[in-house]
Design an enzyme around this catalytic site. Sequence first.
Site, short mmCIF file in Angstrom:
data_model
loop_
_atom_site.label_atom_id
_atom_site.label_comp_id
_atom_site.label_asym_id
_atom_site.label_seq_id
_atom_site.Cartn_x
_atom_site.Cartn_y
_atom_site.Cartn_z
CG HIS A 104 -1.59 1.34 1.44
ND1 HIS A 104 -1.38 2.14 2.55
CD2 HIS A 104 -2.46 2.03 0.65
CE1 HIS A 104 -2.10 3.24 2.44
NE2 HIS A 104 -2.76 3.19 1.30
CB SER A 105 0.87 4.29 0.28
OG SER A 105 1.19 5.65 0.13
CG MET A 106 7.15 3.84 1.37
SD MET A 106 7.82 4.28 3.00
CE MET A 106 7.22 2.90 3.99
#
Length: 289
Positions: A104-106
């Site tokens: 998720h994301s990073m």
Amino acid sequence: MACPATATDLVLDLPWGRVAARRWGQAGARPLLACHGWLDNAASFDRLAPLLAAHGGLDILAIDLPGHGHSSWLPGAYSQPGQAACVLAVLDALGWQQTTLIGHSMGAGIACLLAASVPERVTALVCLDALGQLSAPVDATVPRLRKHLLSCPPGLSSTPRPLDSPQAGIVLRQQRNQLDAADAACLVQRGVVQRDGQWYWRYDPRLTEPSAVYLHEAQVQAVLGAITCPTLLLEADPPSRFIDAQAQQQRRACIAQLQHRRLAGGHHLHLGNAEAAAAAIAGFLGDTA
């Protein structure tokens, strides 16, 4: 601050420190390793993972990345390639020669680096509201490097600022990440610690310091172009404020075996819309079994 989840907590001792994790599903089944976003922790998957485990046939491990949650802080600087190396060390410690990665994301950026650079270890890839790393134009290189150098004196570290209470942390996460109270509590419950009568974030304050270097967009797309495994991208609908629509469209075109879906929810759609995310991921994993 309860976040409904049934998991086994474990700790892996690595040469540089400890990596804490939460585990669901069946030991010895198809391995799946989940990487959270910046300043989050393994509880980011407390809603999604039990739903995936209910489908059967999965051994799911969500880790606290170094510097986050209950994991050790790194002695040196943080970077996504460095975090990717730590994830690879986790796979080795588990004896997992191959795995499906969820990021998720990073964490999606970290997972993309691994899928591109060590494709023999990654059988499938799921990215949640991000694809690749943050990028910056070439002319931003020197100003960014200057900002990094002036904010990070050698041998010094930032002093954590206390929170008034865990509830104050929940309010902050709601404001910064557009989360509802229950979803923010999921992250805060694992993300704070009480010391000497005061509450603090568990994450390493150095994670909030300016990064020294960003990749150029062409480099990010080169990484994505090297990903050969089946890949699922779940994006928030409407698009979250973290997404550049034009760049994201170009990035999606880089991955040959990409499936792309939009789900109602914000940037943390796997918390706020876990049922739909789990259904989409389970279908994808069924196709790639």
